[in-house]
Scaffold this motif. Structure first.
Motif, mmCIF file in Angstrom:
data_model
loop_
_atom_site.group_PDB
_atom_site.id
_atom_site.type_symbol
_atom_site.label_atom_id
_atom_site.label_comp_id
_atom_site.label_asym_id
_atom_site.label_seq_id
_atom_site.Cartn_x
_atom_site.Cartn_y
_atom_site.Cartn_z
ATOM 1 N N LEU A 1 0.598 71.591 73.054
ATOM 2 C CA LEU A 1 0.714 71.513 74.501
ATOM 3 C C LEU A 1 0.211 72.653 75.052
ATOM 4 O O LEU A 1 0.209 72.665 76.524
ATOM 5 N N GLY A 2 -0.201 73.717 74.548
ATOM 6 C CA GLY A 2 -0.713 74.829 75.247
ATOM 7 C C GLY A 2 -1.767 74.623 76.362
ATOM 8 O O GLY A 2 -1.794 75.059 77.398
ATOM 9 N N PRO A 3 -2.777 73.920 75.995
ATOM 10 C CA PRO A 3 -4.120 73.675 77.054
ATOM 11 C C PRO A 3 -3.407 73.170 78.245
ATOM 12 O O PRO A 3 -3.967 73.519 79.248
ATOM 13 N N LEU A 4 -2.558 71.988 78.178
ATOM 14 C CA LEU A 4 -1.842 71.490 79.295
ATOM 15 C C LEU A 4 -1.085 72.243 80.329
ATOM 16 O O LEU A 4 -1.074 72.436 81.314
ATOM 17 N N ALA A 5 -0.289 73.074 79.406
ATOM 18 C CA ALA A 5 0.517 73.698 79.943
ATOM 19 C C ALA A 5 -0.208 74.878 80.664
ATOM 20 O O ALA A 5 0.546 75.561 81.669
ATOM 21 N N ALA A 6 -1.327 75.577 80.118
ATOM 22 C CA ALA A 6 -1.939 76.502 80.920
ATOM 23 C C ALA A 6 -2.464 76.180 82.254
ATOM 24 O O ALA A 6 -2.838 77.119 82.944
ATOM 25 N N LEU A 7 -2.276 74.804 82.544
ATOM 26 C CA LEU A 7 -2.858 74.687 84.069
ATOM 27 C C LEU A 7 -1.753 74.374 84.923
ATOM 28 O O LEU A 7 -1.818 74.031 86.032
ATOM 29 N N GLU A 8 -0.486 75.185 84.521
ATOM 30 C CA GLU A 8 0.748 75.271 85.412
ATOM 31 C C GLU A 8 0.478 75.742 87.002
ATOM 32 O O GLU A 8 0.860 75.373 87.706
ATOM 33 N N ALA A 9 -0.340 76.874 86.961
ATOM 34 C CA ALA A 9 -0.565 77.482 88.230
ATOM 35 C C ALA A 9 -1.542 77.093 88.818
ATOM 36 O O ALA A 9 -2.801 76.467 88.236
ATOM 37 N N GLY A 10 -1.630 76.808 90.235
ATOM 38 C CA GLY A 10 -2.759 76.437 90.944
ATOM 39 C C GLY A 10 -3.104 74.928 90.935
ATOM 40 O O GLY A 10 -2.313 74.149 90.455
ATOM 41 N N THR A 11 -3.941 74.428 91.545
ATOM 42 C CA THR A 11 -4.397 73.088 91.755
ATOM 43 C C THR A 11 -5.720 72.844 90.798
ATOM 44 O O THR A 11 -6.579 73.666 90.648
ATOM 45 N N HIS A 12 -5.683 71.737 90.429
ATOM 46 C CA HIS A 12 -6.990 71.439 89.474
ATOM 47 C C HIS A 12 -7.468 70.046 89.863
ATOM 48 O O HIS A 12 -6.938 69.067 90.243
ATOM 49 N N PRO A 13 -8.792 69.887 89.559
ATOM 50 C CA PRO A 13 -9.281 68.313 89.548
ATOM 51 C C PRO A 13 -8.459 67.433 88.758
ATOM 52 O O PRO A 13 -8.062 67.558 87.372
ATOM 53 N N PHE A 14 -8.155 66.289 89.237
ATOM 54 C CA PHE A 14 -7.379 65.141 88.503
ATOM 55 C C PHE A 14 -8.045 64.695 87.211
ATOM 56 O O PHE A 14 -7.082 64.807 85.942
ATOM 57 N N ALA A 15 -9.251 65.054 87.107
ATOM 58 C CA ALA A 15 -9.825 64.667 85.759
ATOM 59 C C ALA A 15 -9.564 65.692 84.879
ATOM 60 O O ALA A 15 -9.234 65.486 83.575
ATOM 61 N N THR A 16 -9.498 66.710 85.241
ATOM 62 C CA THR A 16 -9.027 68.014 84.258
ATOM 63 C C THR A 16 -7.659 67.953 83.618
ATOM 64 O O THR A 16 -7.387 67.901 82.655
ATOM 65 N N LEU A 17 -6.826 67.409 84.596
ATOM 66 C CA LEU A 17 -5.505 67.464 84.390
ATOM 67 C C LEU A 17 -5.100 66.081 83.345
ATOM 68 O O LEU A 17 -4.652 66.043 82.547
ATOM 69 N N LEU A 18 -5.832 64.925 83.700
ATOM 70 C CA LEU A 18 -5.761 63.854 82.904
ATOM 71 C C LEU A 18 -6.332 64.212 81.604
ATOM 72 O O LEU A 18 -5.753 63.552 80.617
ATOM 73 N N ALA A 19 -7.401 64.759 81.424
ATOM 74 C CA ALA A 19 -8.195 65.100 80.032
ATOM 75 C C ALA A 19 -6.946 65.865 79.255
ATOM 76 O O ALA A 19 -6.806 65.524 77.940
ATOM 77 N N ALA A 20 -6.542 66.985 79.791
ATOM 78 C CA ALA A 20 -5.700 67.582 79.196
ATOM 79 C C ALA A 20 -4.531 66.934 78.777
ATOM 80 O O ALA A 20 -3.812 67.288 77.603
ATOM 81 N N HIS A 21 -3.705 66.141 79.373
ATOM 82 C CA HIS A 21 -2.697 65.603 79.351
ATOM 83 C C HIS A 21 -2.978 64.547 78.168
ATOM 84 O O HIS A 21 -2.138 64.422 77.308
ATOM 85 N N ARG A 22 -3.971 63.829 78.248
ATOM 86 C CA ARG A 22 -4.213 63.104 77.177
ATOM 87 C C ARG A 22 -4.381 63.756 75.762
ATOM 88 O O ARG A 22 -3.813 62.991 74.916
ATOM 89 N N ALA A 23 -5.067 64.616 75.789
ATOM 90 C CA ALA A 23 -5.181 65.666 74.508
ATOM 91 C C ALA A 23 -3.802 66.096 74.089
ATOM 92 O O ALA A 23 -3.496 65.964 72.813
ATOM 93 N N ALA A 24 -2.941 66.270 74.989
ATOM 94 C CA ALA A 24 -1.500 66.604 74.673
ATOM 95 C C ALA A 24 -0.878 65.589 74.071
ATOM 96 O O ALA A 24 -0.022 65.671 73.144
ATOM 97 N N VAL A 25 -0.844 64.354 74.674
ATOM 98 C CA VAL A 25 -0.178 63.311 74.178
ATOM 99 C C VAL A 25 -0.578 62.996 72.835
ATOM 100 O O VAL A 25 0.201 62.592 71.899
#
Length: 1018
Positions: A518-542
């Motif tokens: 889950l670390g790569p997704l949790a690392a995106l906690e600060a700031g805003t990011h492109p939706f595609a970046t969040l989605l890819a990290a979330h899918r990898a975490a799932v």
């Protein structure tokens, strides 16, 4: 404007009454030759293949296919072309696959993301320097506005309202908000079609209407291609209405309307579509529009394919739901509907008026379960309330009955959807204990481990890190807390003290797996990011959270396939979505998943089913339950459009929102034709009184109080049966527990604070010291009064220890320094720390003033000092830790206890039921405190460290204090001797201070059971 197709001069129209099974009747009429002249396939299994049949839903198409197959000899036939017709709630047509004329439809998720991005930009442009604007912010609000905008786009397409009609709305004639919304709609008018053109796509509603029009043109060009039948549609959209008009005039075509009202008088019928005052909320409004606007024919030209059922309920419903403008006709109801006809119609109706939704669900479950007592009988629950449907399904499981719920559930509420949401929430909240614990307990979670191994490791990690105060945020904080855990820091009764090295290692290994997965997704906690970046990290975490040694069970693969489809749909539109934070992404995820239904496989041969009102339009059951009949549920609330006011909608030519009420009314009437009809509503929902559905109110007005009460009496039977299911058998109340363990297991060492517990609630001593059970800390437990008191005691104790014989210079500053050290551990909880530290700062000057007065009479101060005293001939040890002991200049000791909470009264102390201070005095008199001279006690004092004052209360002073210490010690010796008797038990709540208190072990003692049975009064 309607244009009539060439062909038959008079449209060929039929109807099937609501009380007659729609699909079986349609099947019989088709095979017997009553629908199409010269077309009677009868016993010819090949003839049907030349026909085309349009139906509202795919489910209706499957059921019609089954009915046709069952009617043919040997159950074998070539089926006709069965097409699900695009209606207000249909998104696609079967013939869309073969027709390549219109462009591809924009995917729904892509459209939601793009429109939400447009709304977000609009809101940002409206925000002033202070960032405040009258439009709600956040992903939830933006998606809701985007959905409303998408619905408006579809409405305009379906009702053929051009975008340029916005220019006819004059700014300034409306409230400022509507002018602001109109400005945005004009921007959307330019942006959205341009974006679709760039992508080579169109809205699904536009594609649907184009396909319907193309199908109508094809049928006109090929009038002799084969029989064409449209059944079950109300033609509520202009494109659909024109298709129905086309088919009705084909030489070999016909239309079968659902539940046309043939009982309503002609003047009232004409009022339905009166241009001056139409009645869109009437159940026949759509059919009246279809016949008048598209068919250009009279209601009298429609032929019924079957006679209504003997109960004649159609006539009763026609009267009950007649247009508001003609309800004065109820005064002469007997002339049109004799009393015996109303009696017959009401004979098969039962009415359940439950106290709440829980009782309603149970009563409905009983009514449906009763259906199974009759061989081959079928039952159906029809309700728009999905929560109620799920409740009924759960209640039926008490009987071991699974009900077929064809509506399914939103993906966001499915097993896989909740799993994906938990992954996002755990990362967005910095590995907070509650979402992380829920994720670890989820059935899909693996993190590379077998399920049993994961459960063991999760148990240990929960005890070590997740319970109690929160560890540092993020995966590294979790990992550090797991690796640095020390069981020796916990009391022996605490479960954490018994965790072995292997168990602690498994927990640390799980923490490491969580950090990696889950670390790569949790690392995106600060700031805003492109939706595609969040989605890819979330899918990898799932995927990391789900993957196990065997890759997951087959049923889990099936559950995740729906989630994979949602991820792919979001990835397709990710480029059009707005940038967002991880927290916003986690908040938006339930909304993004909610529009994808997850339907379970049909239960073959199921005799009980749950339908939504749309699905039930052509379904027949022997017993039908219409549930949730309250206003705002059935019919649903008429919601205000956030983009257009009512006058603006009317100026554009859009339908009134009450049109949805008319559709709900039509669904209600169609469902009321069942042989056995049960109407159900709760009197309360969420604790608030409900208003009966207007449909129920009208039925009550027409039927009269006697018939209504008779229906209530029939329905009350199911309530009574449900109450019997939950009724507890009469049993003798349990007695107060008083366990008597062997003497070898009984405690021989207690602290002075536990002696009061021993006196008041011996069972707690038994559970804590004999059973060695310690209460678990709460998940993500925030510090409370205990932690605040400990910090204050630590600061005051350190101050007194370091300055036992005199105060330092600037004592306030010195005490504040000790306070900062004591309160440092609470800085992880900013809100609590800020409040309690401010109170401590106010306490310091009052305490120093009190301290100066005490030091005048004390030679030396001993603080936070531990001691012990052997009792009962050395068989028992009393321990204690005194807050403060003063060696007085006048001789003797003053024993002082600081209290941040309630202070025992002098009466309680003298009575021996609050013995802490006298017992500390007894230890001091016996020389049990190191370095404290073994002198008699001269004073027993409580000091209340309040928010607004520091108050000193004397429990006893002088010779009486020493005598009280001696007397209390003697009482303790007697208590010890009493419990050295093997027959003496540890009773629960022997002398409780407060009746309403709930202790850590009261649930084990089953206090709530025996105390309510009279035992608690002994």
């Amino acid at each position: 404007m309607s244009t009539l197709p060439a062909g038959r001069a008079v449209p060929r129209l039929f109807t099937i009454p609501p009380s007659v099974p729609f699909l079986p009747t349609l099947t019989d009429a088709l095979l017997d030759g009553r629908l199409i002249e010269g077309f009677a396939p009868g016993n010819d299994p090949l003839a049907l293949a030349s026909a085309t049949i349009f139906l509202p839903t795919r489910r209706a198409g499957r059921l019609l296919a089954e009915a046709l197959t069952a009617r043919m000899p040997a159950g074998v036939t070539l089926l006709p072309r069965i097409v699900p017709l695009g209606d207000v709630d249909e998104d696609a047509l079967a013939f869309a696959e073969s027709y390549t004329g219109p462009p591809r439809a924009v995917p729904p998720t892509t459209r939601r993301l793009a429109l939400a991005n447009l709304v977000a930009h609009w809101r940002g442009a409206l925000a002033g320097d202070d960032g405040r604007v009258a439009v709600a912010a956040g992903p939830g609000a933006e998606l809701a506005l985007a959905d409303a905008l998408g619905k408006l786009i579809d409405e305009m397409a379906a009702q053929e309202v051009p975008w340029d009609r916005f220019d006819t709305l004059v700014p300034g004639e409306h409230d400022a908000y509507w002018d602001m919304a109109l400005d945005f709609l004009k921007v959307a008018r330019d942006f959205w079609p341009a974006l679709l053109a760039e992508r080579g796509e169109v809205d699904a509603s536009v594609r649907r209407d184009t396909l319907i029009a193309a199908e109508a043109e094809r049928l006109v060009r090929q009038p002799d291609a084969g029989p064409v039948i449209v059944a079950g549609s109300t033609g509520s959209m202009p494109a659909t209405g024109r298709l129905l008009a086309t088919v009705a005039r084909l030489p070999r075509g016909c239309v079968v309307l659902p539940g046309l009202d043939t009982h309503l008088d002609e003047p009232s019928w004409r009022l339905l579509t009166d241009e001056a005052a139409p009645a869109p909320s009437h159940p026949q409004f759509g059919l009246a529009l279809l016949l008048g606007r598209h068919m250009a024919t009279e209601r009298a030209r429609v032929t019924a394919l079957a006679e209504p059922a003997p109960h004649g309920r159609e006539a009763l419903l026609s009267e009950a739901l007649r247009p508001v403008a003609t309800t004065e006709a109820w005064a002469s109801l007997d002339e049109r509907l004799p009393a015996r006809a109303i009696d017959a119609a009401f004979a098969g109706i039962s009415l359940i008026e439950a106290e709440d939704s829980r009782e309603e669900a149970l009563a409905i479950a009983v009514a449906l379960r009763e259906v199974l007592e009759t061989p081959d009988a079928t039952g159906a629950l029809i309700t728009p309330d999905r929560d109620l449907a799920r409740r009924v399904a759960a209640e039926l499981l008490r009987f071991g009955v699974a009900i077929d719920d064809s509506a399914g559930e939103p993906l966001s509420e499915s097993v896989s959807g909740r799993f994906a949401r938990l992954v996002a929430d755990a990362c967005a909240q910095g590995f907070a204990p509650v979402p992380l614990a829920a994720l670890l307990r989820h059935s899909l979670a693996r993190f590379g481990l077998e399920r049993v191994a994961l459960d063991d490791a999760a148990d240990a990690l929960e005890l070590m890190v997740l319970r109690g105060p929160r560890a540092a945020a993020g995966p590294q904080g979790l990992l550090a807390a797991a690796r640095s855990f020390d069981p020796t820091l916990h009391h022996r009764s605490d479960p954490r003290a018994a965790l072995g090295e292997d168990t602690r290692q498994r927990a640390a290994d799980l923490a490491a797996r969580l950090a990696v997965g889950l670390g790569p997704l949790a690392a995106l906690e600060a700031g805003t990011h492109p939706f595609a970046t969040l989605l890819a990290a979330h899918r990898a975490a799932v995927e990391a959270a789900w993957s196990g040694p065997d890759g997951g069970a087959a049923e889990e693969d099936s559950a995740l396939s729906e989630l994979a489809g949602a991820f792919e749909a979001m990835a397709e539109g990710a480029g059009l979505a707005a940038q967002m934070s991880l927290a916003d992404y986690a908040a938006a995820l339930p909304l993004l998943l909610a529009d994808r239904p997850v339907r379970p496989p049909l239960l073959a041969g199921a005799r009980l089913r749950i339908f939504g009102p749309l699905e039930a339009r052509m379904i027949h059951a022997d017993r039908t339950v219409l549930a949730g009949l309250v206003e705002q549920t059935w019919p649903s609330t008429v919601r205000t459009d956030p983009w257009l006011s009512r006058p603006m909608r009317a100026a554009l030519g859009l339908e009134a929102p009450e049109r949805r009420v008319g559709l709900s009314a039509h669904d209600f009437v169609q469902a009321c034709g069942a042989p056995e009809l049960i109407l159900s509503r709760p009197r309360k929902m969420g604790g608030a009184p409900t208003v009966p559905s207007r449909f129920l109110q009208r039925l009550a007005a027409v039927s009269g109080p006697e018939r209504w009460q008779a229906a209530l009496a029939r329905g009350d039977r199911y309530r009574r049966l449900g109450a019997l299911i939950d009724a507890d058998p009469r049993t003798a109340p349990i007695r107060r527990p008083e366990p008597a363990p062997p003497l070898a297991l009984r405690p021989t060492r207690l602290s002075v604070t536990e002696i009061e517990t021993w006196l008041r609630d011996p069972y707690t001593i038994y559970a804590r010291h004999v059973l060695r059970l310690g209460p678990l800390a709460e998940l993500d437990e925030t510090p409370g009064a205990g932690e605040r008191g400990s910090a204050i005691h630590e600061a005051l104790g350190a101050f007194a220890r370091d300055f036992p014989e005199g105060l330092p210079a600037a004592p306030e500053a010195v005490l504040l320094g000790y306070g900062r050290q004591a309160f440092a551990a609470l800085e992880a909880f900013p809100a609590e720390h800020a409040l309690w530290w401010a109170r401590f700062e106010r306490l310091v000057p009052r305490f120093i003033a009190w301290e100066r007065g005490r030091r005048a009479s004390a030679r030396r101060v001993f603080a936070e000092i531990g001691g012990r005293l052997a009792l009962a001939g050395g068989r028992f040890t009393l321990t204690g830790r005194a807050d403060r002991i003063e060696q007085l200049r006048a001789g003797g000791l003053a024993v002082i206890d600081f209290k941040t909470g309630a202070v025992p009264t002098a009466k309680q102390v003298k009575a021996g039921i609050s013995p802490q201070l006298p017992l500390e005095a007894a230890i001091a008199a016996g020389g049990g405190f190191s370095d404290v001279p073994a002198e008699s006690t001269a004073a027993l004092t409580y000091v209340r460290l309040g928010v607004t004052e520091l108050k000193e209360t004397s429990a006893e002073a002088g010779e009486l204090a020493a005598a009280l210490a001696t007397e209390t010690r003697a009482r303790l010796e007697q208590l010890i001797a009493a419990f050295e008797n093997p027959t003496r038990g540890y009773a629960s709540l022997a002398r409780p201070m407060f009746r309403g208190r709930f202790g850590d072990y009261d649930h084990l003692a089953r206090v709530k059971e025996w105390s309510t049975g009279g035992e608690g009064d002994e």
